[in-house]
Design an enzyme around this catalytic site. Structure first.
Site, PDB file in Angstrom:
ATOM      1  N   ASP A  74     -16.739  46.311   4.164  1.00 25.18           N
ATOM      2  CA  ASP A  74     -16.917  47.331   3.047  1.00 25.18           C
ATOM      3  C   ASP A  74     -17.372  47.169   1.821  1.00 25.18           C
ATOM      4  OD1 ASP A  74     -14.421  46.043   2.635  1.00 25.18           O
ATOM      5  OD2 ASP A  74     -13.636  47.866   1.637  1.00 25.18           O
ATOM      6  N   GLU A 139     -11.277  46.088   2.570  1.00 20.74           N
ATOM      7  CA  GLU A 139     -10.794  45.157   1.423  1.00 20.74           C
ATOM      8  C   GLU A 139     -10.618  46.106   0.136  1.00 20.74           C
ATOM      9  OE1 GLU A 139     -10.570  42.324  -2.149  1.00 20.74           O
ATOM     10  OE2 GLU A 139     -12.247  43.996  -1.571  1.00 20.74           O
TER      11      GLU A 139
END
Ligand SMILES: [Zn+2]
Length: 383
Positions: A74, A139
């Site tokens: 991400d 994350e």
């Protein structure tokens, strides 16, 4: 041996940056990498985390030592795209720099790890042990992906771990934990001229904030590498109208923990203060933990850190230093059962200070060199 040409290595990064994975949609990144691995005979597994979010795990070699390599898929939001000099989802080269969202944090690190693994496989140079590639989801928002991989046992047999977050100039071998709270106070609405008919939700919350500020911070305790615990109230909300007694008020807190003063102890303190305030008539304070990532402390004296410093000097002409950092990584979840001597580090292409910025970039030669650096590092450790 290089399997990919320089252009192919750049194209892989370009493709990854083009996939918009702003806090979501990591599945497209996972599928891209799965397909890439498959072209070189590497099996990989998509590990679902929620209905829409996934991790990807791939492995080469067999047995121990198991060298873990990890990166998140991400990226954070580019914000107002008009503030960017280039399209954030089109990797753009200018003066030896590659611009794009994730070019620095951390699609360059992710691509470098994937390419290094494929090249190790193709050259048959890994003669001992295995390499486990773990690409994670979410994350940037609580580490749900790494938590899932830890819970499913993917870290159990791992002997060393690199997280390829941007940190080309300095090796991070320890970092603080991150803990978020939302504290809600319930009252009873009334006209402000007749407050006795209600109960002001802000009053006990104000007391709570004052007490937490005074009692949770503790300068007498600190970690040799990480320093003191940091605690701040960062959001306060309450009330609707200036002449109404507010029915509800809420405050949020972020705490950066250290091993000497950890998540459990801070949560217990917050709850204790809330319970004491709730003894007052009508006070109703509720403490909710909205995120809890433990700190990571390793002593930084591992052979892996030495190998990385030597390779840093070889590739970039200067020996990278080592530090403990206040930021968190997936290491918080991955290292939940590992001890102080576990060889862990965050070391990857790009600069820590560039993360999450507008016009983020990575130097092209740094990205390319890290691919070779990772190959050498893995081979030096897995002997
Ligand atoms: Zn990152």
């Amino acid at each position: 041996m290089s399997v990919f040409t320089e252009q192919q290595k750049l194209t892989i990064l370009e493709d990854l940056v083009a996939i918009n994975s702003v806090n979501e949609n990591e599945i497209e990144v996972a599928e891209y990498l799965k397909k890439l691995f498959a072209e070189y005979g590497i099996d990989s597994t998509i590990v679902p985390v929620t209905e829409t979010r996934v991790n990807l795990v791939a492995e080469i070699g067999s047995g121990s030592p198991v060298f873990g390599i990890s990166g998140h898929m991400d990226v954070v939001s580019p914000g107002d795209v008009s503030n960017w000099s280039t399209d954030p989802f089109v990797l753009t080269e200018k003066d030896g720099k590659l611009y794009g969202r994730g070019a620095n944090d951390m699609k360059s690190g992710l691509a470098a790890l994937a390419i290094a693994m494929i090249e190790l496989k193709e050259s048959n140079s890994l003669t001992k042990g295995s390499v486990r590639f773990m690409a994670t989801t979410g994350e940037e928002v609580g580490g749900a992906g790494s938590k899932k991989l830890y819970e499913e046992g993917y870290m159990d047999d791992v002997d060393a771990l690199i997280v390829a977050e941007p940190s080309q100039d300095v090796i991070v071998y320890s970092h603080k934990g991150s803990l978020n709270f939302k504290v809600t106070s319930k009252g009873q609405e009334a006209h402000s001229a007749m407050p006795h008919l209600g109960y002001n939700a802000i009053d006990p919350l104000a007391e709570f904030i004052t007490r937490v500020n005074a009692e949770v911070r503790d300068p007498s305790r600190s970690n040799e590498t990480l320093g003191e615990l940091i605690m701040n109230c960062t959001i306060v909300q309450g009330g609707q109208q200036v002449n109404s007694i507010p029915e509800v008020a809420a405050a949020e807190f972020n705490v950066r923990t250290i091993p000497e003063y950890d998540t459990e102890e801070v949560i217990a303190k917050f709850n204790e203060i809330a319970e004491e305030i709730n003894k007052q008539k009508d006070a109703k304070i509720h403490v909710e933990v909205t995120m809890a990532l433990p700190s990571v402390f390793t002593d930084g004296k591992s052979e892996l850190v030495e190998i990385a410093q030597d390779l840093g000097e070889k590739y970039f002409g200067e020996k990278p230093g080592t530090i403990g950092s206040p930021g968190v990584t997936d290491g918080s979840n991955f290292l939940r059962s590992k001890g102080d001597e576990f060889p862990f580090m965050m070391f990857g292409p790009g600069l820590t200070k560039m993360a999450h910025k507008i016009d983020e970039y990575v130097h092209k030669d740094v990205y390319l060199k890290f691919i070779d650096l990772y190959k050498e590092m893995i081979l030096a450790f897995n002997q």
